[in-house]
Write a protein that holds these residues in place. Structure first.
Motif, short mmCIF file in Angstrom:
data_model
loop_
_atom_site.label_atom_id
_atom_site.label_comp_id
_atom_site.label_asym_id
_atom_site.label_seq_id
_atom_site.Cartn_x
_atom_site.Cartn_y
_atom_site.Cartn_z
N LEU A 122 0.73 -1.35 0.18
CA LEU A 122 0.03 0.14 -0.06
C LEU A 122 0.76 1.19 -0.02
O LEU A 122 1.83 1.36 0.82
CB LEU A 122 -0.89 -0.01 1.28
CG LEU A 122 -2.12 -1.19 1.15
CD1 LEU A 122 -2.64 -1.12 2.68
CD2 LEU A 122 -3.09 -0.83 0.12
N VAL A 123 0.72 1.81 -0.89
CA VAL A 123 1.32 3.35 -0.99
C VAL A 123 0.23 4.58 -0.70
O VAL A 123 -0.60 4.64 -1.42
CB VAL A 123 1.87 3.62 -2.45
CG1 VAL A 123 2.54 5.09 -2.78
CG2 VAL A 123 2.99 2.43 -2.98
N LYS A 124 1.08 5.27 0.15
CA LYS A 124 0.18 6.62 0.52
C LYS A 124 0.36 7.93 -0.30
O LYS A 124 1.65 8.24 -0.53
CB LYS A 124 0.32 6.82 2.07
CG LYS A 124 -0.41 8.05 2.60
CD LYS A 124 -0.53 8.21 4.12
CE LYS A 124 -0.91 6.79 4.83
NZ LYS A 124 -0.99 7.10 6.19
N SER A 125 -0.58 8.48 -0.86
CA SER A 125 -0.46 9.63 -1.69
C SER A 125 -0.20 10.87 -0.99
O SER A 125 -0.49 10.71 0.26
CB SER A 125 -1.64 9.55 -2.65
OG SER A 125 -2.70 9.67 -2.23
N ASP A 126 -0.05 11.87 -1.70
CA ASP A 126 0.03 13.22 -0.93
C ASP A 126 -1.17 13.72 -0.04
O ASP A 126 -1.12 14.42 0.72
CB ASP A 126 0.51 14.24 -2.02
CG ASP A 126 1.71 14.20 -2.55
OD1 ASP A 126 2.55 13.50 -1.96
OD2 ASP A 126 2.05 14.53 -3.77
N ASP A 127 -2.29 13.14 -0.67
CA ASP A 127 -3.68 13.47 0.13
C ASP A 127 -4.08 12.46 1.14
O ASP A 127 -4.99 12.34 1.86
CB ASP A 127 -4.76 13.66 -0.83
CG ASP A 127 -5.08 12.46 -1.86
OD1 ASP A 127 -4.29 11.27 -1.56
OD2 ASP A 127 -5.71 12.48 -2.36
N GLY A 128 -3.04 11.50 1.32
CA GLY A 128 -3.24 10.59 2.63
C GLY A 128 -3.96 9.36 2.24
O GLY A 128 -4.25 8.50 2.77
N VAL A 129 -4.32 9.13 0.78
CA VAL A 129 -5.24 8.01 0.46
C VAL A 129 -4.05 6.75 0.31
O VAL A 129 -3.22 6.91 -0.56
CB VAL A 129 -6.07 8.28 -0.80
CG1 VAL A 129 -6.58 7.15 -1.37
CG2 VAL A 129 -7.01 9.53 -0.57
N GLU A 130 -4.39 5.76 0.62
CA GLU A 130 -3.70 4.46 0.41
C GLU A 130 -3.98 3.74 -0.87
O GLU A 130 -5.20 3.57 -1.10
CB GLU A 130 -3.69 3.57 1.65
CG GLU A 130 -3.10 3.82 2.85
CD GLU A 130 -2.97 2.83 3.91
OE1 GLU A 130 -3.93 2.16 4.03
OE2 GLU A 130 -1.94 2.78 4.65
N LYS A 131 -2.80 3.39 -1.94
CA LYS A 131 -3.36 2.92 -3.19
C LYS A 131 -2.52 1.46 -3.20
O LYS A 131 -1.27 1.57 -2.84
CB LYS A 131 -3.09 3.92 -4.00
CG LYS A 131 -3.66 5.18 -4.05
CD LYS A 131 -3.60 5.85 -5.07
CE LYS A 131 -3.91 7.25 -5.05
NZ LYS A 131 -3.69 8.17 -6.01
N PRO A 132 -2.95 0.41 -3.65
CA PRO A 132 -2.21 -0.68 -3.82
C PRO A 132 -1.28 -0.49 -5.05
O PRO A 132 -1.51 0.16 -6.05
CB PRO A 132 -3.35 -1.82 -4.42
CG PRO A 132 -4.57 -1.02 -4.71
CD PRO A 132 -4.67 0.36 -4.04
N ALA A 133 -0.04 -1.31 -4.87
CA ALA A 133 0.83 -1.09 -5.89
C ALA A 133 1.59 -2.60 -6.14
O ALA A 133 1.68 -3.54 -4.97
CB ALA A 133 2.15 -0.09 -5.36
N VAL A 134 2.21 -2.84 -7.10
CA VAL A 134 2.79 -3.98 -7.28
C VAL A 134 4.23 -3.81 -8.08
O VAL A 134 4.46 -2.81 -8.73
CB VAL A 134 2.15 -5.07 -8.21
CG1 VAL A 134 0.91 -5.58 -7.26
CG2 VAL A 134 1.98 -4.73 -9.56
#
Length: 349
Positions: free
Chosen positions: A111-123
């Motif tokens: 999980l990667v956290k973007s600048d706005d604090g939202v966590e997004k999956p990454a591979v």
């Protein structure tokens, strides 16, 4: 450049070291991505990787897709070992990075956290050598072979649950649900397409289904001058009518000067027929309308993309105009006899 989630070089290096145990020495954003943020990473071992951050895809679905890649590769190697075409698998996380998410353990995605604090999956995936070339008859035949194998994979029998159904219909529905956001001309054209395809949509659930890539334009295929080296970005895959991939590929691989090139189209379909399980006659009877449906799906996606670029203040990637898809849709009627006849021709070798 579709770098929606920006990470610094230091952030990327720390993430990859902690999650995969790799020492990254080079980080470069990839400009060609449309829906996801992609970075090319160079490792101190000399190997390169693609680091993909998913802007809208849910974590569970990313995991489900990653678990499929190995099965696709096994099927391709068993039936197409002479072509040596690769589908990049997800790099597995370190044991210390594998964590439980709900009742399931994550093996591939972080999980990667973007600048706005939202966590997004990454591979992380191995970078496959090759680039985009103008498809010729040999490349179209190779792609047809790959699709014949992949599209013959069935749910339950070959691959576990977790893969969605009919992603192309879902993408059309996304635009329909937000039609109020579009200009009147776009709204009117959408309704016209939907009306023209109503008979096809009424029998859609009767088609034979298989694993369909769903977005196999030439920029999702890696090529060297004489052969296909890999197929990437299976993250739009779904259980869908088995002819949908062919219909989608016709749009980019086989159109020249606004028409379906007969030699390229024949090579693509003949290559598919050589490796696929038999296609029911019912499916073939609706083949031309499936090509129209594919054009409608990408007309919708490109309208969605242009709107998103406008909202985000991003310059659209070149050659993604919705009008191209509309031209393909209209061209089906002009070459209807050929598109139907090619299925019954003797196979070329």
């Amino acid at each position: 450049m579709a770098e929606y989630t920006h990470l610094s070089e230091k952030q990327v290096k720390n993430l990859i070291q902690a999650s995969y145990g790799l020492n990254i020495v080079g980080v470069k954003p990839v400009a060609e991505g449309i829906e996801n943020s992609i970075y090319k990473l160079d490792c101190d071992s000399g190997r390169s990787y693609a680091f993909i951050i998913f802007e809208t895809l849910e974590l569970a679905l990313v995991e489900a897709y990653c678990s499929v890649f190995e099965k696709i590769d096994v099927a391709l190697q068993a039936k197409l070992s002479d072509l040596n075409v690769q589908v990049p698998s997800g790099v597995r996380l370190l044991d210390t990075a594998c964590v439980h998410s709900g009742s399931k353990q994550r093996h591939f995605s972080l999980l990667v956290k973007s600048d706005d604090g939202v966590e997004k999956p990454a591979v992380l995936q191995p970078w496959i050598q090759g680039g985009r070339h103008q498809p010729d008859a040999k490349l179209c035949s190779d792609l047809g072979n790959v699709l014949g194998v992949v599209n013959s994979l069935r749910p339950a029998q070959d691959i576990e649950d977790g893969i969605p159904l009919n992603q192309h219909l879902y993408r059309i529905q996304l635009v329909e649900d937000t039609l109020a956001d579009y200009q009147e001309e776009v709204r009117a054209r959408f309704c016209a397409f939907k009306t023209e395809l109503k008979d096809l949509l009424s029998v859609h659930d009767q088609f034979s289904i298989g694993l369909v890539h769903g977005d196999l334009f030439a920029d999702n295929a890696l090529m060297e001058t004489t052969h296909l080296t890999g197929v990437i970005d299976f993250f739009n895959a779904s259980w869908s009518p088995r002819l949908m991939d062919l219909a989608i590929c016709l749009m980019d691989w086989c159109v020249r000067d606004g028409k379906f090139d007969e030699n390229l189209t024949r090579s693509l379909i003949h290559g598919f027929r050589q490796k696929c399980e038999p296609i029911p006659e019912f499916d073939l009877q609706h083949w031309a309308d499936l090509v129209r449906l594919a054009a409608f799906r990408f007309w919708c996606t490109r309208q969605e993309y242009y709107l998103a670029c406008q909202v985000r203040g991003i310059e659209p990637v070149a050659n993604r105009e919705p009008s191209y898809c509309e031209n393909v849709y209209n061209q089906v009627s002009e070459q209807l006899e050929f598109l139907n006849a090619v299925w019954h021709e003797p196979l070329t070798v």
